[in-house]
Design a protein around this motif. Structure first.
Motif, PDB file in Angstrom:
ATOM      1  N   GLY A 158      -5.404   0.651   5.558  1.00 32.33           N
ATOM      2  CA  GLY A 158      -4.645   1.916   6.479  1.00 32.33           C
ATOM      3  C   GLY A 158      -3.830   2.247   7.269  1.00 32.33           C
ATOM      4  O   GLY A 158      -4.301   1.707   8.475  1.00 32.33           O
ATOM      5  N   THR A 159      -2.976   2.818   7.324  1.00 30.82           N
ATOM      6  CA  THR A 159      -2.150   3.184   7.974  1.00 30.82           C
ATOM      7  C   THR A 159      -1.805   4.980   7.983  1.00 30.82           C
ATOM      8  O   THR A 159      -2.036   5.072   7.211  1.00 30.82           O
ATOM      9  CB  THR A 159      -1.263   2.396   8.605  1.00 30.82           C
ATOM     10  N   LEU A 204       1.079   7.401   5.514  1.00 32.94           N
ATOM     11  CA  LEU A 204      -0.502   7.467   5.309  1.00 32.94           C
ATOM     12  C   LEU A 204      -0.508   6.287   4.166  1.00 32.94           C
ATOM     13  O   LEU A 204      -0.034   6.762   2.861  1.00 32.94           O
ATOM     14  CB  LEU A 204      -0.869   8.836   5.048  1.00 32.94           C
ATOM     15  N   ALA A 205      -0.785   5.224   4.429  1.00 36.54           N
ATOM     16  CA  ALA A 205      -1.794   4.345   3.119  1.00 36.54           C
ATOM     17  C   ALA A 205      -2.310   3.798   3.139  1.00 36.54           C
ATOM     18  O   ALA A 205      -2.826   3.391   4.026  1.00 36.54           O
ATOM     19  CB  ALA A 205       0.409   3.575   3.214  1.00 36.54           C
ATOM     20  N   VAL A 206      -2.869   4.126   2.384  1.00 32.87           N
ATOM     21  CA  VAL A 206      -4.202   2.587   2.201  1.00 32.87           C
ATOM     22  C   VAL A 206      -4.487   2.485   1.383  1.00 32.87           C
ATOM     23  O   VAL A 206      -3.540   2.285  -0.034  1.00 32.87           O
ATOM     24  CB  VAL A 206      -5.204   3.805   1.714  1.00 32.87           C
ATOM     25  N   HIS A 207      -4.791   0.531   1.725  1.00 30.03           N
ATOM     26  CA  HIS A 207      -4.612  -0.411   0.719  1.00 30.03           C
ATOM     27  C   HIS A 207      -4.878  -0.067  -0.925  1.00 30.03           C
ATOM     28  O   HIS A 207      -6.260   0.119  -0.899  1.00 30.03           O
ATOM     29  CB  HIS A 207      -5.639  -1.876   1.116  1.00 30.03           C
ATOM     30  N   PRO A 208      -4.544  -0.529  -2.134  1.00 27.23           N
ATOM     31  CA  PRO A 208      -5.032   0.346  -3.418  1.00 27.23           C
ATOM     32  C   PRO A 208      -6.381  -0.473  -3.858  1.00 27.23           C
ATOM     33  O   PRO A 208      -7.255   0.422  -4.548  1.00 27.23           O
ATOM     34  CB  PRO A 208      -4.219  -0.671  -4.316  1.00 27.23           C
ATOM     35  N   GLY A 209      -7.591  -1.206  -3.282  1.00 27.80           N
ATOM     36  CA  GLY A 209      -8.128  -2.164  -3.192  1.00 27.80           C
ATOM     37  C   GLY A 209      -9.203  -1.216  -2.233  1.00 27.80           C
ATOM     38  O   GLY A 209     -10.490  -1.634  -2.441  1.00 27.80           O
ATOM     39  N   ALA A 227       0.720  -1.704   0.055  1.00 26.43           N
ATOM     40  CA  ALA A 227       0.169  -0.062  -0.171  1.00 26.43           C
ATOM     41  C   ALA A 227       1.113   0.896  -0.316  1.00 26.43           C
ATOM     42  O   ALA A 227       0.487   2.492  -0.478  1.00 26.43           O
ATOM     43  CB  ALA A 227      -0.972   0.203   0.828  1.00 26.43           C
ATOM     44  N   ALA A 228       2.674   1.377   0.520  1.00 24.01           N
ATOM     45  CA  ALA A 228       2.738   2.778   0.793  1.00 24.01           C
ATOM     46  C   ALA A 228       3.690   2.381  -0.565  1.00 24.01           C
ATOM     47  O   ALA A 228       4.292   1.724  -0.950  1.00 24.01           O
ATOM     48  CB  ALA A 228       4.075   2.284   2.055  1.00 24.01           C
ATOM     49  N   GLU A 229       3.548   4.282  -0.733  1.00 22.06           N
ATOM     50  CA  GLU A 229       4.399   4.643  -1.949  1.00 22.06           C
ATOM     51  C   GLU A 229       6.799   4.563  -1.296  1.00 22.06           C
ATOM     52  O   GLU A 229       6.865   5.323  -1.067  1.00 22.06           O
ATOM     53  CB  GLU A 229       4.485   5.709  -2.566  1.00 22.06           C
ATOM     54  N   GLY A 230       6.752   4.007  -1.525  1.00 18.82           N
ATOM     55  CA  GLY A 230       8.467   3.787  -2.058  1.00 18.82           C
ATOM     56  C   GLY A 230       8.959   3.072  -0.321  1.00 18.82           C
ATOM     57  O   GLY A 230       7.909   2.624  -0.040  1.00 18.82           O
ATOM     58  N   THR A 231       9.807   2.967  -0.144  1.00 18.13           N
ATOM     59  CA  THR A 231      10.249   2.637   1.113  1.00 18.13           C
ATOM     60  C   THR A 231      10.995   3.312   1.781  1.00 18.13           C
ATOM     61  O   THR A 231      11.760   4.242   1.268  1.00 18.13           O
ATOM     62  CB  THR A 231      10.704   0.564   1.112  1.00 18.13           C
ATOM     63  N   LEU A 289      -1.513   4.320  13.572  1.00 15.55           N
ATOM     64  CA  LEU A 289      -2.472   4.784  13.411  1.00 15.55           C
ATOM     65  C   LEU A 289      -3.076   3.584  12.283  1.00 15.55           C
ATOM     66  O   LEU A 289      -2.218   3.790  11.509  1.00 15.55           O
ATOM     67  CB  LEU A 289      -3.251   5.804  13.330  1.00 15.55           C
ATOM     68  N   LEU A 290      -4.011   2.243  12.764  1.00 17.41           N
ATOM     69  CA  LEU A 290      -4.607   1.772  12.283  1.00 17.41           C
ATOM     70  C   LEU A 290      -6.110   2.131  11.895  1.00 17.41           C
ATOM     71  O   LEU A 290      -6.772   2.005  12.525  1.00 17.41           O
ATOM     72  CB  LEU A 290      -4.081   0.180  12.689  1.00 17.41           C
ATOM     73  N   ALA A 291      -6.367   1.767  10.136  1.00 17.77           N
ATOM     74  CA  ALA A 291      -8.051   1.645  10.842  1.00 17.77           C
ATOM     75  C   ALA A 291      -7.873   0.017   9.423  1.00 17.77           C
ATOM     76  O   ALA A 291      -7.128  -0.533   8.880  1.00 17.77           O
ATOM     77  CB  ALA A 291      -7.575   2.960   8.841  1.00 17.77           C
ATOM     78  N   ARG A 292      -9.395  -0.242   9.781  1.00 16.78           N
ATOM     79  CA  ARG A 292      -9.865  -2.107   9.618  1.00 16.78           C
ATOM     80  C   ARG A 292     -10.995  -1.648   9.826  1.00 16.78           C
ATOM     81  O   ARG A 292     -12.010  -0.773  10.093  1.00 16.78           O
ATOM     82  CB  ARG A 292      -8.859  -2.545  10.756  1.00 16.78           C
ATOM     83  N   ARG A 293     -11.307  -2.450   8.542  1.00 16.13           N
ATOM     84  CA  ARG A 293     -12.282  -2.681   8.150  1.00 16.13           C
ATOM     85  C   ARG A 293     -12.894  -3.990   8.289  1.00 16.13           C
ATOM     86  O   ARG A 293     -12.271  -4.898   7.444  1.00 16.13           O
ATOM     87  CB  ARG A 293     -12.929  -1.979   6.650  1.00 16.13           C
TER      88      ARG A 293
END
Length: 140
Positions: free
Chosen positions: A59-60, A75-80, A24-28, A49-53
């Motif tokens: 997301g994080t 700040l990263a959100v799963h592509p799906g 989910a994140a751009e780059g490392t 912080l974690l976002a769970r559905r």
């Protein structure tokens, strides 16, 4: 968005977070290893912080506060799961954390090349500061 839960990561979730960032994140970063994330969690267990559905990590964001300034990373959100308000909800949770800690200004590490993310940051009120140039030196 009532099925979205945002809260701090637990120590046993840190490995899953690293795996999530690979998708989910751009780059490392040189700190994207278990030891680095464990140091973050040990120093401030409420910063990641974690976002769970429905129990799934979607997301994080790292909402770090050094006692003076507020800093946002990863700040990263799963592509799906993008374009569903998860990033906005994570930023709101981070800003609530900052306000509770007495923070007055937040800055965000946003890669120039991550152009897909720029509109979301701008919509949240963040933007590049022409008077600042961030210089970075890897340590270690």
């Amino acid at each position: 968005m009532s099925d979205l839960h945002i809260g701090p990561a637990s120590a046993d979730e840190l490995g899953a977070v690293l795996d999530f960032w690979k998708t989910a994140a751009e780059g490392t970063s040189i700190s994207d290893d278990l030891a680095g994330v464990e140091r973050l969690h040990e120093r401030d267990p409420r910063a990641l912080l974690l976002a769970r559905r429905d129990g799934e990590l979607v997301g994080t964001v790292i909402a770090g506060f050094d006692g003076w300034r507020c800093h946002l990373y990863r700040l990263a959100v799963h592509p799906g799961h993008r374009r569903r308000g998860i990033g906005t909800a994570l930023l709101a949770a981070a800003e609530e954390r900052f306000a509770a800690l007495g923070g007055r200004r937040a800055d965000a590490m946003v890669l120039d090349r991550n152009e897909r993310a720029h509109p979301a940051w701008e919509a949240a009120g963040y933007g590049p500061q022409a008077q600042w140039t961030r210089w970075v030196k890897p340590l270690g």
